[in-house]
Design a protein around this motif. Sequence first.
Motif, PDB file in Angstrom:
ATOM      1  N   UNK A  23     -41.858   5.560  20.482  1.00 57.47           N
ATOM      2  CA  UNK A  23     -41.826   5.560  21.952  1.00 57.47           C
ATOM      3  C   UNK A  23     -43.240   5.708  22.511  1.00 57.47           C
ATOM      4  N   UNK A  24     -43.987   6.629  21.879  1.00 54.54           N
ATOM      5  CA  UNK A  24     -45.360   6.841  22.343  1.00 54.54           C
ATOM      6  C   UNK A  24     -46.169   5.557  22.235  1.00 54.54           C
ATOM      7  N   UNK A  25     -46.034   4.922  21.094  1.00 54.26           N
ATOM      8  CA  UNK A  25     -46.804   3.691  20.849  1.00 54.26           C
ATOM      9  C   UNK A  25     -46.442   2.631  21.900  1.00 54.26           C
ATOM     10  N   UNK A  26     -45.141   2.467  22.107  1.00 62.64           N
ATOM     11  CA  UNK A  26     -44.698   1.444  23.064  1.00 62.64           C
ATOM     12  C   UNK A  26     -45.199   1.756  24.469  1.00 62.64           C
ATOM     13  N   UNK A  27     -45.049   3.016  24.846  1.00 56.77           N
ATOM     14  CA  UNK A  27     -45.456   3.378  26.207  1.00 56.77           C
ATOM     15  C   UNK A  27     -46.957   3.249  26.380  1.00 56.77           C
ATOM     16  N   UNK A  28     -47.685   3.683  25.369  1.00 55.67           N
ATOM     17  CA  UNK A  28     -49.140   3.612  25.487  1.00 55.67           C
ATOM     18  C   UNK A  28     -49.611   2.168  25.591  1.00 55.67           C
ATOM     19  N   UNK A  29     -49.038   1.321  24.779  1.00 59.30           N
ATOM     20  CA  UNK A  29     -49.443  -0.089  24.827  1.00 59.30           C
ATOM     21  C   UNK A  29     -49.131  -0.692  26.195  1.00 59.30           C
ATOM     22  N   UNK A  30     -47.984  -0.317  26.714  1.00 61.07           N
ATOM     23  CA  UNK A  30     -47.611  -0.827  28.039  1.00 61.07           C
ATOM     24  C   UNK A  30     -48.562  -0.281  29.103  1.00 61.07           C
ATOM     25  N   UNK A  31     -48.850   0.992  29.003  1.00 59.98           N
ATOM     26  CA  UNK A  31     -49.720   1.638  29.994  1.00 59.98           C
ATOM     27  C   UNK A  31     -51.108   0.984  29.995  1.00 59.98           C
ATOM     28  N   UNK A  32     -51.676   0.848  28.803  1.00 58.45           N
ATOM     29  CA  UNK A  32     -53.052   0.357  28.722  1.00 58.45           C
ATOM     30  C   UNK A  32     -53.108  -1.135  29.055  1.00 58.45           C
ATOM     31  N   UNK A  33     -51.977  -1.827  28.867  1.00 58.46           N
ATOM     32  CA  UNK A  33     -51.977  -3.268  29.193  1.00 58.46           C
ATOM     33  C   UNK A  33     -52.058  -3.483  30.701  1.00 58.46           C
ATOM     34  N   UNK A  34     -51.801  -2.445  31.460  1.00 56.99           N
ATOM     35  CA  UNK A  34     -51.888  -2.580  32.916  1.00 56.99           C
ATOM     36  C   UNK A  34     -53.220  -2.076  33.462  1.00 56.99           C
ATOM     37  N   UNK A  35     -54.145  -1.858  32.546  1.00 61.97           N
ATOM     38  CA  UNK A  35     -55.489  -1.476  32.991  1.00 61.97           C
ATOM     39  C   UNK A  35     -56.194  -2.745  33.459  1.00 61.97           C
ATOM     40  N   UNK A  36     -56.427  -2.828  34.741  1.00 62.61           N
ATOM     41  CA  UNK A  36     -56.996  -4.056  35.300  1.00 62.61           C
ATOM     42  C   UNK A  36     -58.208  -3.725  36.173  1.00 62.61           C
ATOM     43  N   UNK A  37     -58.954  -4.744  36.430  1.00 64.70           N
ATOM     44  CA  UNK A  37     -60.043  -4.583  37.388  1.00 64.70           C
ATOM     45  C   UNK A  37     -59.577  -5.115  38.725  1.00 64.70           C
ATOM     46  N   UNK A  38     -59.688  -4.266  39.709  1.00 66.96           N
ATOM     47  CA  UNK A  38     -59.264  -4.684  41.043  1.00 66.96           C
ATOM     48  C   UNK A  38     -60.388  -4.338  42.011  1.00 66.96           C
TER      49      UNK A  38
END
Lengths: 827, 87
Positions: free
Chosen positions: A129-144
Motif C-alpha cells: 500500500x505504501x509503495x502504491x500510494x507513494x508512487x501515486x503521490x510523487x507522480x503528481x509532483x508537477x511544475x505549475x
Amino acid sequence: MNGNGRDKMDKRIVALGDGTYGVEVYRGLNAPGLDFYEQAKKDLGIDLKDNPNYCLCSDGVEDDYGISESIYEEIIVYRIINLSDIITRVDEPLVMPEPIASEEMEEETKGKNQDMLDKLWGNAAKRREYKDRYERFISHLVERDGYSVIEDYPEKAQDEAFLQLTEFSYRLERLSRAQNGDHSKYLEAIRLYRCTGNMPKDENGKEYTESALIDLLMRQDEEYIATNNYAYNQHQTTHQNLKTLGKHGEKGAYYPLREIVEENEKTGRKKFNAKALALDVVSVPMNAFVFLLNHTKKPIYSFVGTAVVAPIQDLIFRSKQSAASVYKSLATHRYQARKDIFEQLMDMALVIENIEREKKGEPPLNPNTFGYALKKAFVPRFQALSRAKEGNIIIASAKAIEIEESAKDHERAKKQQQTLGIALVARKKELMDALTELDLVWQTEKDPSKRQHIEYIQEQIRKKLKDVDLCIQANNDQPVPGVVQTDPISLSIHEEANRSNITRVVSGVATAARVGAISYLGPKISKWIQEQVGETTIKLPDKVVEERHVIPEKVEVKRSALENLSIGEAYDKSDKVIDYYAHGAGSQVAAPTRPYFRGVDFVWEGKEYSGVCLDNWGNYQYATMHLGRNPESSDKLFDVLAHVYSETTHQPMTGKDIIDQIVNSSDPETAAKKFSEGVRFWIDYDGDTSKVAEGWVEAKDMLVDFVTKTSEHVEIVKKVIEGDTVMIPLLQCRKVVDPRILSAVIALSGGEFVDLYDLLRRTRSKTEMQKQGLVGRVLKPFEKATDKPLQQRQTDNVYGFTGTRRGDYDSSYNEEDFTPDTPHKTR
Amino acid sequence: MEEKNIITFIDQNNHPVDYEILDIQEYNGNIYCVCYLADNSSTEVYIFRVEEVDDMHDRYVLEADDQITQAVFESFKKRNKDNFKFS
C-alpha cells in the motif's frame, strides 16, 4: 424588545460634546410603578445605573446620566462613542482565548501504534500500500507557474495522511514559490506571527526583520523537506552508500537538495527541481550497476555488504530479502536496534552501579578500562539476541510514547489553529462594527475637520480589516505540524543494518600453515577499542558525585511506610529528622538534632534549593535555609518563598539579612550556635498545605523520584530506602541522547510498563513535570506477558529509583539461551 | 563499509595493511582478533593473537596453533551466527 422599550428604532447619532458621540440603543418609559433600570436591564442585559459607557437622556435632552423626576417621561439611552477609544481598541493586540484542551486521542494513537507495529514487524500488505500510494503521490509532483507542487487528485488527502506528507506538501510548495520570487506564503506566516504578537526573536531577543525571517523559514523548510521525505532520506542513504564504491561511486549521478538549490543559484534557474530529486533515485543504482560491470573482477557476492551495500544489491539483483524499507523491517534490523538499546543500557547500569558504590563509600567503577570497553563492544550484541523479546518490547514501547505525544501535539496544534480562527473572526466583527458606528457618526457630524478625522480613523480600520482577512486566510492555509514517522526503527539503524555484515560470507579461517606466518605491528588493541566505543552517549565522570553539597540526610520513617515513598511522603511521614548539614564559606555547620526538624537540599535546573521546616506555629512555619558554597546562591530559596519575616522584629527579611546572620560568623562554632539558637525567620505560609512552607511545597513538587530529561541531560533523582532510613535524594546529571534508554531502564527493572508514558512525557515539559504527580498512565504492554522475566527481576526491589539490580546488566550470557527473533504476535 | 571497524597494521616492509576487526575474544588468557581483509580480497577470516609490545603498540601474530585457531573460530561462528553466512 419587550416591556416599555421600543422594538425597533433608527440608529440615531447625537454629538455629546467632548468629542464623543452617542448612538441610540434603547428607549424606555419612566413612570410611577415602572422601574426603568430593571426593564432596561432585562431588555438590554446591561445595568445602566452609573454606567459610564451609556448616556441617558430625557426626550432627547441629556440628563446627566440620570432620570428626571417627571412623570411618564421617555428615556433615550445612547451608547457613548469615543473616537480615541476606537483608535485604542483597534490597535490592541489580538486576544487569544485559551485553546480547547483535548485529551481524546486514544483512537488516533491506537491507529499510529498499529502502524508502528506494522512497520516493526514488516506488514507486507501495508508495504504494498505504501509503495502504491507513494508512487501515486510523487507522480503528481508537477511544475505549475514555475514552482513545484503536488497537484490535486482525488486521493491526495488520503495519500498525504497515509504517507504523513501533508506538511511536506505545504512546505515544498511554499519553498518552491519563494525560490521563484513569490514570498507570499512566507509573508502570510509572518502576518500571523504579527497578528498574534508572536514574532520570532533572534538570539539577542530582537524581533527578526521580515527578510531575515523569510530566510530563516526557508532554511527550516529546506531542512524539513530534506529530513522528512522518506524518498529523500533514502536518496541520501544511497549517496552515503555510494561512497563505499570509492571514487567511481561518488561520481554517481547524485543531486542532493542543497546542491540543486546552489546549482540553481549559480545558473540563474530559480526552480526547485523536486522532480529531478525523485527521479534521481533511479539513476543511482544504475550507476552502481555499471560500475560493478566495468570494474569488478571478482564475484559480485564478495562485495555485497561491504563494497556493495544492501539496498543497491537489492536493486541490482532484485532481491526481496536483504534490504528493509517502510513496512519491511527485517529481523536483522530489529537486532541492530536492540543492540543500540543494550549499549545504552550498559552505560546506564554503570551509572546506577556507581551511585550505589558511592553511597557505600566505595570507589566508582572506571569505564575507561580495557575490560569495560571490551564488554561494551560485545555484550550488547549478545544481549540483543539473548534478550530479544525484551529488547523488541522496549523499542516498541518507547516509540509508542513518541506516537502518543506526537498525536497530542498534533491535536493541540489543530485546536490552537481553530482557536485562532475564532479569535480572528471575532476581531473582524469588532472592526466592522466600529466601521459602522463611525459611518453613523460621520453622517451626523457637520464639522468638516471632524469628518476628516473620522475618515482617517475609518481608513485605518479598513487597513486592519484587510490584515485580519489575510490572517484568516493564512490561518486556514497553515498545516498543523505533522505527526511523527512511526517506524520504530530509525533510519540510521536501518542504514546501519543494511550496511552491516549480515550478507557477508565467511568461507573459513586462514591458517598459518597455508598462508604462512604473518605478524604485524599495530595500535594497542585496548586503545583501538576505546576509540571505537569510547565516544559513548553517556559521559561518565570518574567520580559520580562530585558536586554534592550535602551529606545525605537520614530520615527515620516508620517501618510500615517502607514502600515506594515519594520524597514528599517521606517527609510527611517522618516525625523527626536528624543531622542537617550545610556548607557555608567552606565550613561545615551542623545543626543540632531536634524533633520535628525536617531538611532537604537538592539542585534543580542549576539552582540549589533547600528548606527546613519545623512544627506548625500558628499560620507560620519556621524555616531555615541551606547555605551554599557561595552565599549569594542561597537566596535561590527565596525564589520560591512568598515572604520572609524576622522572628523578633516581624519585619521582612531578605536573603542577605539571613545569610549575614548565619554566614558572617567568625567561625563555624559561632555559626552553628546561631543556627541552632535563634536565627529564625518566618515564612508567610498560605493555608494548610500539608503543613510545610509554601516554598517547600513547591520545591517538593519539583522533586521527582525518578528520571527526568531535558534535551541534553538526564537528571536522576535517586531515592534509596534502606532499612529504616530514607536517603535524601541525590541528583545526577548524565548526558543521554536517546530517550529510549529511559524506557529501557524502566521496562527492564519495573516489570511492567507502568508510568512509562508519564515519565517520558516529563522529558518534554518541565512545567508539566513540575505540575504533575508521579502517578501516570499505565502504558499497556504490546503483548500479553505470559512469561514474566521482568517481574521476576523486580522481586524485592528496594530502589526508589528504578529498582535495577546489578544482575540485570550482567555481561554473562548463555549461548544456549539465545532466543530466535520470532515475529511478534500482537497484531 | 564502516570505517570504525578498520584497523591498520604495519607489515615487515613498513607497508600499511587494513583489516576489519569482526570480533575480539579472550581465549586461554590471550586476546585474539578475528579479522577480515579490508579490501575483501578473501572471504576467509584471520585470527591474530595480540601480544603486547609497548605502551603504544601491540603485535598481531597470526595464530599458528590450529587447535586454538579452530577453537576461536568456532566460538566466533557461534557468536556471529546471525551476522555472517558461514559456508
